[in-house]
Motif scaffolding. Structure first.
Motif, PDB file in Angstrom:
ATOM      1  N   PRO A 282      36.268  83.550 139.167  1.00 49.33           N
ATOM      2  CA  PRO A 282      35.817  82.664 138.106  1.00 49.33           C
ATOM      3  C   PRO A 282      36.783  82.642 136.920  1.00 49.33           C
ATOM      4  CG  PRO A 282      34.608  84.727 138.037  1.00 49.33           C
ATOM      5  CD  PRO A 282      35.464  84.774 139.269  1.00 49.33           C
ATOM      6  N   ASN A 283      36.864  81.470 136.286  1.00 47.68           N
ATOM      7  CA  ASN A 283      37.620  81.308 135.041  1.00 47.68           C
ATOM      8  C   ASN A 283      39.084  81.741 135.140  1.00 47.68           C
ATOM      9  OD1 ASN A 283      35.262  80.340 133.838  1.00 47.68           O
ATOM     10  ND2 ASN A 283      34.635  82.391 133.194  1.00 47.68           N
ATOM     11  N   LEU A 284      39.739  81.343 136.206  1.00 51.48           N
ATOM     12  CA  LEU A 284      41.168  81.596 136.337  1.00 51.48           C
ATOM     13  C   LEU A 284      41.917  80.835 135.245  1.00 51.48           C
ATOM     14  CD1 LEU A 284      41.438  80.979 140.179  1.00 51.48           C
ATOM     15  CD2 LEU A 284      41.851  83.185 139.082  1.00 51.48           C
ATOM     16  N   PRO A 285      42.950  81.423 134.644  1.00 52.22           N
ATOM     17  CA  PRO A 285      43.782  80.655 133.712  1.00 52.22           C
ATOM     18  C   PRO A 285      44.416  79.478 134.458  1.00 52.22           C
ATOM     19  CG  PRO A 285      44.234  82.998 133.544  1.00 52.22           C
ATOM     20  CD  PRO A 285      43.387  82.825 134.761  1.00 52.22           C
ATOM     21  N   VAL A 286      44.409  78.313 133.841  1.00 49.41           N
ATOM     22  CA  VAL A 286      44.871  77.097 134.509  1.00 49.41           C
ATOM     23  C   VAL A 286      45.872  76.353 133.633  1.00 49.41           C
ATOM     24  CG1 VAL A 286      44.180  74.823 135.376  1.00 49.41           C
ATOM     25  CG2 VAL A 286      42.750  76.819 135.850  1.00 49.41           C
ATOM     26  N   SER A 287      46.923  75.853 134.260  1.00 53.30           N
ATOM     27  CA  SER A 287      47.862  74.953 133.595  1.00 53.30           C
ATOM     28  C   SER A 287      47.586  73.537 134.085  1.00 53.30           C
ATOM     29  CB  SER A 287      49.312  75.342 133.909  1.00 53.30           C
ATOM     30  OG  SER A 287      49.653  76.577 133.322  1.00 53.30           O
ATOM     31  N   VAL A 288      47.123  72.679 133.179  1.00 49.07           N
ATOM     32  CA  VAL A 288      46.891  71.270 133.504  1.00 49.07           C
ATOM     33  C   VAL A 288      48.192  70.516 133.256  1.00 49.07           C
ATOM     34  CG1 VAL A 288      45.573  69.195 132.965  1.00 49.07           C
ATOM     35  CG2 VAL A 288      44.462  71.444 132.856  1.00 49.07           C
ATOM     36  N   ILE A 289      48.651  69.757 134.239  1.00 55.44           N
ATOM     37  CA  ILE A 289      49.942  69.079 134.137  1.00 55.44           C
ATOM     38  C   ILE A 289      49.753  67.568 134.155  1.00 55.44           C
ATOM     39  CG2 ILE A 289      52.173  68.717 135.258  1.00 55.44           C
ATOM     40  CD1 ILE A 289      52.102  71.585 136.176  1.00 55.44           C
ATOM     41  N   VAL A 290      50.268  66.915 133.119  1.00 57.57           N
ATOM     42  CA  VAL A 290      50.180  65.458 132.987  1.00 57.57           C
ATOM     43  C   VAL A 290      51.590  64.908 132.819  1.00 57.57           C
ATOM     44  CG1 VAL A 290      49.228  63.525 131.693  1.00 57.57           C
ATOM     45  CG2 VAL A 290      47.935  65.682 131.853  1.00 57.57           C
ATOM     46  N   CYS A 291      52.030  64.121 133.778  1.00 58.83           N
ATOM     47  CA  CYS A 291      53.358  63.499 133.701  1.00 58.83           C
ATOM     48  C   CYS A 291      53.182  62.063 133.213  1.00 58.83           C
ATOM     49  CB  CYS A 291      54.029  63.517 135.070  1.00 58.83           C
ATOM     50  SG  CYS A 291      55.763  63.012 135.042  1.00 58.83           S
ATOM     51  N   ALA A 292      53.906  61.707 132.146  1.00 61.75           N
ATOM     52  CA  ALA A 292      53.718  60.395 131.530  1.00 61.75           C
ATOM     53  C   ALA A 292      55.040  59.672 131.340  1.00 61.75           C
ATOM     54  CB  ALA A 292      53.014  60.559 130.180  1.00 61.75           C
ATOM     55  N   LYS A 293      55.053  58.422 131.728  1.00 60.11           N
ATOM     56  CA  LYS A 293      56.227  57.563 131.507  1.00 60.11           C
ATOM     57  C   LYS A 293      55.731  56.274 130.843  1.00 60.11           C
ATOM     58  CE  LYS A 293      60.327  55.752 133.866  1.00 60.11           C
ATOM     59  NZ  LYS A 293      61.285  56.705 133.262  1.00 60.11           N
TER      60      LYS A 293
ATOM     61  N   PRO B 269      42.393  63.390 124.838  1.00 61.53           N
ATOM     62  CA  PRO B 269      41.337  64.216 124.217  1.00 61.53           C
ATOM     63  C   PRO B 269      40.292  64.717 125.206  1.00 61.53           C
ATOM     64  CG  PRO B 269      41.843  62.356 122.814  1.00 61.53           C
ATOM     65  CD  PRO B 269      42.603  62.128 124.097  1.00 61.53           C
ATOM     66  N   SER B 270      39.987  63.935 126.247  1.00 59.93           N
ATOM     67  CA  SER B 270      38.986  64.362 127.229  1.00 59.93           C
ATOM     68  C   SER B 270      39.473  65.553 128.048  1.00 59.93           C
ATOM     69  CB  SER B 270      38.618  63.205 128.161  1.00 59.93           C
ATOM     70  OG  SER B 270      39.737  62.800 128.920  1.00 59.93           O
ATOM     71  N   ILE B 271      40.778  65.754 128.113  1.00 63.78           N
ATOM     72  CA  ILE B 271      41.336  66.926 128.786  1.00 63.78           C
ATOM     73  C   ILE B 271      41.403  68.106 127.834  1.00 63.78           C
ATOM     74  CG2 ILE B 271      43.409  67.877 129.893  1.00 63.78           C
ATOM     75  CD1 ILE B 271      44.002  65.077 130.958  1.00 63.78           C
ATOM     76  N   LEU B 272      41.877  67.861 126.644  1.00 66.16           N
ATOM     77  CA  LEU B 272      42.031  68.938 125.652  1.00 66.16           C
ATOM     78  C   LEU B 272      40.698  69.515 125.204  1.00 66.16           C
ATOM     79  CD1 LEU B 272      44.870  67.250 123.594  1.00 66.16           C
ATOM     80  CD2 LEU B 272      45.084  69.330 124.967  1.00 66.16           C
ATOM     81  N   ASN B 273      39.626  68.733 125.311  1.00 61.05           N
ATOM     82  CA  ASN B 273      38.304  69.194 124.884  1.00 61.05           C
ATOM     83  C   ASN B 273      37.454  69.710 126.041  1.00 61.05           C
ATOM     84  OD1 ASN B 273      38.557  68.628 122.047  1.00 61.05           O
ATOM     85  ND2 ASN B 273      38.403  66.452 122.540  1.00 61.05           N
ATOM     86  N   GLN B 274      38.087  70.095 127.133  1.00 67.27           N
ATOM     87  CA  GLN B 274      37.358  70.675 128.262  1.00 67.27           C
ATOM     88  C   GLN B 274      36.723  72.006 127.876  1.00 67.27           C
ATOM     89  OE1 GLN B 274      37.203  69.720 132.016  1.00 67.27           O
ATOM     90  NE2 GLN B 274      37.187  67.876 130.743  1.00 67.27           N
ATOM     91  N   GLU B 275      35.546  72.262 128.433  1.00 71.29           N
ATOM     92  CA  GLU B 275      34.864  73.537 128.197  1.00 71.29           C
ATOM     93  C   GLU B 275      35.342  74.543 129.243  1.00 71.29           C
ATOM     94  OE1 GLU B 275      30.666  72.864 128.141  1.00 71.29           O
ATOM     95  OE2 GLU B 275      30.738  71.650 126.315  1.00 71.29           O
ATOM     96  N   TYR B 276      36.417  75.220 128.910  1.00 73.94           N
ATOM     97  CA  TYR B 276      37.009  76.193 129.817  1.00 73.94           C
ATOM     98  C   TYR B 276      37.709  77.245 128.974  1.00 73.94           C
ATOM     99  CZ  TYR B 276      38.982  77.909 134.193  1.00 73.94           C
ATOM    100  OH  TYR B 276      39.289  78.682 135.285  1.00 73.94           O
ATOM    101  N   PRO B 277      37.530  78.530 129.305  1.00 74.18           N
ATOM    102  CA  PRO B 277      37.992  79.593 128.403  1.00 74.18           C
ATOM    103  C   PRO B 277      39.504  79.692 128.215  1.00 74.18           C
ATOM    104  CG  PRO B 277      37.193  80.513 130.470  1.00 74.18           C
ATOM    105  CD  PRO B 277      36.803  79.072 130.470  1.00 74.18           C
ATOM    106  N   LYS B 278      40.282  79.427 129.269  1.00 73.69           N
ATOM    107  CA  LYS B 278      41.720  79.662 129.127  1.00 73.69           C
ATOM    108  C   LYS B 278      42.514  78.643 129.939  1.00 73.69           C
ATOM    109  CE  LYS B 278      45.056  83.478 128.968  1.00 73.69           C
ATOM    110  NZ  LYS B 278      45.275  84.920 129.238  1.00 73.69           N
ATOM    111  N   PHE B 279      43.095  77.690 129.242  1.00 75.13           N
ATOM    112  CA  PHE B 279      43.942  76.710 129.915  1.00 75.13           C
ATOM    113  C   PHE B 279      44.978  76.161 128.943  1.00 75.13           C
ATOM    114  CE2 PHE B 279      40.813  74.047 127.885  1.00 75.13           C
ATOM    115  CZ  PHE B 279      41.438  72.830 127.632  1.00 75.13           C
ATOM    116  N   GLN B 280      46.095  75.721 129.493  1.00 78.23           N
ATOM    117  CA  GLN B 280      47.121  75.050 128.710  1.00 78.23           C
ATOM    118  C   GLN B 280      47.326  73.660 129.289  1.00 78.23           C
ATOM    119  OE1 GLN B 280      51.103  76.709 131.075  1.00 78.23           O
ATOM    120  NE2 GLN B 280      51.151  76.539 128.885  1.00 78.23           N
ATOM    121  N   VAL B 281      47.880  72.777 128.493  1.00 81.01           N
ATOM    122  CA  VAL B 281      48.160  71.428 128.957  1.00 81.01           C
ATOM    123  C   VAL B 281      49.659  71.185 128.838  1.00 81.01           C
ATOM    124  CG1 VAL B 281      47.747  68.972 128.635  1.00 81.01           C
ATOM    125  CG2 VAL B 281      45.883  70.595 128.272  1.00 81.01           C
TER     126      VAL B 281
END
Length: 373
Positions: free
Chosen positions: A43-54, A65-77
């Motif tokens: 449970p609650n593994l640290p996660v890196s969310v990756i968004v590639c934008a051009k 904002p819908s990604i940055l406001n996720q209810e999750y204890p430890k993640f980076q974007v």
């Protein structure tokens, strides 16, 4: 026997193959089975969310904002600016000032890898702090604040790849929108079902997760780096198997994207997507090709037999039986994937989709697509 007799027997075989696909191949796992998969999950593994934008400045403003406001204890974007010509980088920097867990990877055009999303993604993956990676696009929005949680809890010691569902927003009174969502539904039914049977063949970058270890074990995208598309499906086709891959079909794990609003834009998008299928493993090309070819033959042979009224009671019966099985299979899937409004017009949508797929296939043979955007 006359030629119509041969057409009728061939048509019967085509119907039989289609029924087998819908009854046995296209089965989504019930939610209870998804839960059983999570017994050995961490449970609650640290996660890196990756968004590639051009060139996605406006979409980042709306959906990030819908990604940055996720209810999750430890993640980076990880925000990857892939040599954008608009204000994408400035928008990313503004979010970075507000959120401490945002990291920007600014990619400039490289002569060797010009306009190659895979190059940009590779730099983003290398910059990710955590082992578990979750991917989505700049025009995607998680449907709930538990998207990261639902996707990440499917990881376990044995499962390093998670296939999610990336839907498209609904637009009222738009046939194109229904066609886009039907194609997305049918594709999802196939890749979820094949993965459920232990034979995964693709995923969609709008909602996909895997580990850094899995990525680097395969040397990233190196085996298809020169192919402009396929950062999601070709990579999964290469590395996924029945042991390391699972699916996530809970409603809170879905993402929703903005669909194309013209046939021209949609066809351009699908040309890129379809161009990668020829590089799939042979067994997947055979199974997918058999399904599509029997779809096409079903409609063609139905029309021929009905025009000549040959054995028409049997023909009508076989057509009705095939549609009934299709409605049952896709009806269950559409309910699970929140696409129930498509069910009443499935035959119409299927007929148009087959036609456009044939046009796209022929167009790609003449002039292959070159850039991801």
């Amino acid at each position: 026997m006359t030629w119509l007799d041969w057409v009728f027997y061939f048509f019967s075989g085509v119907v039989g193959i289609q029924v087998i696909y819908y009854l046995f191949f296209f089965k989504l796992l019930p939610s209870g089975k998804d839960k059983r998969r999570q017994i050995d999950a961490s449970p609650n593994l640290p996660v890196s969310v990756i968004v590639c934008a051009k060139n996605e400045a406006e979409n980042l403003k709306s959906f990030l904002p819908s990604i940055l406001n996720q209810e999750y204890p430890k993640f980076q974007v990880i925000l990857i600016n892939d040599a954008s010509r608009d204000d994408t980088l400035e928008i990313m920097e503004a979010f970075q000032e507000q959120f401490s867990n945002v990291k920007i990877v600014n990619v400039r055009n490289n002569e060797t890898f010009w306009a190659n999303k895979k190059y940009a993604l590779t730099l983003g993956i290398k910059a990710a702090e955590y082992e578990h990676l979750l991917f989505t696009d700049a025009d995607c929005k998680p449907v709930s604040k538990h998207w990261i949680s639902e996707m990440s809890k499917q990881f376990s010691e044995s499962k390093s790849i998670v296939l999610g569902y990336g839907s498209y927003a609904k637009i009222k009174k738009s046939f194109l929108n229904k066609l886009i969502r039907f194609e997305t539904l049918l594709t999802a039914v196939q890749y979820f079902s094949y993965a459920s049977w232990g034979n995964p063949y693709m995923g969609v970058g709008r909602n996909l997760a895997y580990t850094k270890t899995e990525f680097f074990k395969a040397n990233g995208f190196i085996n298809h780096i020169k192919v402009r598309s396929g950062d999601d499906d070709l990579f999964i086709n290469e590395v996924a198997n029945g042991k390391n891959t699972t699916i996530c079909t809970s409603e809170e794990s879905f993402t929703v994207s903005q669909p194309k609003n013209s046939f021209k834009a949609w066809i351009h998008q699908k040309r890129r997507h379809i161009s990668t299928a020829k590089l799939y493993k042979s067994k997947h090309k055979f199974l997918l090709g058999l399904f599509y070819s029997t779809q096409l033959l079903f409609w063609m042979l139905s029309i021929i037999l009905l025009i000549f009224l040959f054995q028409w009671p049997w023909v009508v019966g076989l057509i009705s039986f095939r549609f009934l099985i299709q409605w049952i299979a896709l009806g269950k899937a559409s309910k699970k994937l929140m696409e129930k409004d498509l069910v009443p017009i499935i035959p119409i949508l299927e007929c148009f989709l087959i036609f456009f797929q044939l046009i796209i296939f022929i167009t790609n043979l003449i002039s292959p697509p070159k850039h991801w955007k």
